[in-house]
Design a protein around this motif. Structure first.
Motif, PDB file in Angstrom:
ATOM      1  N   LEU A  39      -4.655  -0.740   5.673  1.00  0.00           N
ATOM      2  CA  LEU A  39      -4.064  -1.676   4.670  1.00  0.00           C
ATOM      3  C   LEU A  39      -3.896  -0.993   3.316  1.00  0.00           C
ATOM      4  CD1 LEU A  39      -2.924  -4.302   4.022  1.00  0.00           C
ATOM      5  CD2 LEU A  39      -5.151  -5.049   3.573  1.00  0.00           C
TER       6      LEU A  39
ATOM      7  N   GLN B 129      -0.738   0.624   3.143  1.00  0.00           N
ATOM      8  CA  GLN B 129       0.338  -0.039   3.286  1.00  0.00           C
ATOM      9  C   GLN B 129       0.833  -0.619   2.048  1.00  0.00           C
ATOM     10  OE1 GLN B 129       2.322   0.231   6.204  1.00  0.00           O
ATOM     11  NE2 GLN B 129       0.720   1.911   6.706  1.00  0.00           N
ATOM     12  N   VAL B 130      -0.057  -0.945   1.357  1.00  0.00           N
ATOM     13  CA  VAL B 130      -0.095  -1.657   0.081  1.00  0.00           C
ATOM     14  C   VAL B 130      -0.887  -0.707  -0.910  1.00  0.00           C
ATOM     15  CG1 VAL B 130      -0.329  -3.919  -1.194  1.00  0.00           C
ATOM     16  CG2 VAL B 130      -0.380  -3.719   1.509  1.00  0.00           C
TER      17      VAL B 130
ATOM     18  N   HIS C 179      -0.468  -9.995   3.523  1.00  0.00           N
ATOM     19  CA  HIS C 179      -0.400  -8.544   4.193  1.00  0.00           C
ATOM     20  C   HIS C 179      -1.252  -8.848   5.411  1.00  0.00           C
ATOM     21  CE1 HIS C 179       0.776  -7.083   0.536  1.00  0.00           C
ATOM     22  NE2 HIS C 179      -0.240  -7.607  -0.309  1.00  0.00           N
TER      23      HIS C 179
END
Length: 128
Positions: free
Chosen positions: A46, A49-50, A120
């Motif tokens: 995660l 991704q962010v 998310h």
């Protein structure tokens, strides 16, 4: 996450698939190393991704990662903190639990105006 090799989606799925029977209530809790690998791999995935440093996601005792673009925090307790246990995190990551339900049930502590991770979750490679 600078300097860290990207986590492939296949690695993420394999780590989480190892604990799915436990999450579903069909098996005993996996060994700490297996559970820790699923938590670390999914939170770090995660974070890649962010990317960012405005929110700290904590899943004690396994990991704490910083993510989400915005103001960078460098000292003390960050103003945006999300904290939960391993089972809740993995249920959120896989879509077995929603962000709203986790908050309502007190399974997630989320403080700060950037601490809403609902957009998310679940993690795309793990969506049901």
């Amino acid at each position: 996450m600078a300097g860290t090799a990207p986590i492939p989606a296949e690695e993420l799925r394999a780590a989480v698939d190892a604990v799915r029977p436990w999450l579903a209530g069909d098996a005993e809790q996996p060994p700490r190393s297996v559970l820790g690998a699923a938590v670390k791999t999914s939170t770090r995935w995660l974070a890649q991704q962010v990317p960012g440093r405005s929110v700290e996601l904590r899943v004690p005792p396994h990991v704490a990662v910083q993510l989400v673009p915005g103001p960078r925090h460098t000292r003390g307790t960050p103003p945006n903190v999300v904290e939960t246990d391993a089972a809740t995190w993995l249920r959120l990551a896989t879509g077995a639990m929603t962000w709203g339900a986790a908050l309502a049930e007190g399974r997630v502590s989320a403080s700060g105006n950037r601490a809403d991770l609902s957009e998310h979750l679940p993690l795309r490679p793990l969506r049901p």
